[in-house]
Scaffold this active site. Structure first.
Site, PDB file in Angstrom:
ATOM      1  N   ASP A   1       0.887  -1.148   0.000  1.00  0.00           N
ATOM      2  CA  ASP A   1       0.000   0.000   0.000  1.00  0.00           C
ATOM      3  C   ASP A   1       0.925   1.198   0.000  1.00  0.00           C
ATOM      4  O   ASP A   1       1.968   1.203   0.656  1.00  0.00           O
ATOM      5  CB  ASP A   1      -0.935   0.029   1.202  1.00  0.00           C
TER       6      ASP A   1
ATOM      7  N   PHE B   1       2.517   6.742 -13.622  1.00  0.00           N
ATOM      8  CA  PHE B   1       1.076   6.680 -13.370  1.00  0.00           C
ATOM      9  C   PHE B   1       0.784   7.411 -12.069  1.00  0.00           C
ATOM     10  O   PHE B   1       1.697   7.846 -11.366  1.00  0.00           O
ATOM     11  CB  PHE B   1       0.576   5.228 -13.333  1.00  0.00           C
TER      12      PHE B   1
ATOM     13  N   LYS C   1      13.266   5.553 -12.482  1.00  0.00           N
ATOM     14  CA  LYS C   1      12.262   5.764 -11.430  1.00  0.00           C
ATOM     15  C   LYS C   1      12.295   4.599 -10.438  1.00  0.00           C
ATOM     16  O   LYS C   1      12.301   4.810  -9.226  1.00  0.00           O
ATOM     17  CB  LYS C   1      10.867   5.902 -12.045  1.00  0.00           C
TER      18      LYS C   1
ATOM     19  N   HIS D   1       9.849   5.014  -3.958  1.00  0.00           N
ATOM     20  CA  HIS D   1       9.414   4.432  -2.692  1.00  0.00           C
ATOM     21  C   HIS D   1       9.193   2.928  -2.826  1.00  0.00           C
ATOM     22  O   HIS D   1       9.653   2.146  -2.009  1.00  0.00           O
ATOM     23  CB  HIS D   1       8.132   5.135  -2.220  1.00  0.00           C
TER      24      HIS D   1
END
Length: 192
Positions: A71, A151, A174, A179
């Site tokens: 998440d 995105f 990226k 993260h």
């Protein structure tokens, strides 16, 4: 080394492809669809960690497979950490990136402080045991969109130390600093 098989508890094809690239050929990664799971797992937690755990446990308990779930979301300082766990549904409907960005830019229009971070938490269940991995990347929110890649909030998020947004970066660049990339690195180190 034997090939490792894992289920990634997501229906987000962008995330699935991103993580498949990061894991490489020594892992076989199955999506929820590929194991026959058509349910939309409710994310009822109040933190990224809780939501990741809910999704991983759902797959593990119903299918008995080693799996992980993540998440993640955007935390903006001027908005008290919002959108946070509501990042995907910030503007109302789930996954409407354009509307989410529009709302974010409206709320930041008169704000001088534009610092933000992307945070990801992964819950991994292997052999019945649960483990957590977390990755963060700091940056700021641009006043407008820039770039065609990525995105979600990628067109407005500029990582610290860069003069381009995530959406302007090559996917491998990226993934190296994101993260999710940082959390996946920890996951891979743990599994190998």
């Amino acid at each position: 080394m034997p090939e490792k098989k894992l289920v990634f508890a997501t229906n987000n094809l962008h995330k699935l492809e991103e993580v498949r690239q990061m894991l490489g050929p020594e892992f076989t990664l199955f999506s929820m669809k590929e194991i026959g799971c058509k349910e939309d797992i409710p994310e009822t937690g109040s933190t990224f960690r809780e939501n990741a755990s809910i999704k991983a446990r759902y797959i593990h308990e119903r299918y008995g497979l080693d799996c992980f779930a993540d998440d993640s979301g955007l935390e903006v300082d001027a908005l008290g950490g919002a959108p946070g766990v509501f990042s995907a549904r910030y503007a109302g409907s789930h996954g409407n990136a354009a509307a989410n960005i529009d709302k974010l830019l409206r709320e930041l229009k008169d704000k001088d402080v534009r610092s933000a971070r992307f945070r990801a938490v992964i819950a991994l269940i292997v052999g019945g045991n649960e483990h957590f991995f977390e990755g963060t990347v700091n940056g700021s929110i641009r006043p407008g969109r820039s770039g065609e890649g990525g995105f979600g909030y990628d067109p407005v998020f500029q990582p610290e130390g860069y003069d381009i947004t995530f959406a302007e970066m090559k996917p491998e660049e990226k993934n190296r600093i994101s993260h999710r990339g940082r959390a996946i690195e920890q996951l891979i180190a743990f599994l190998t």
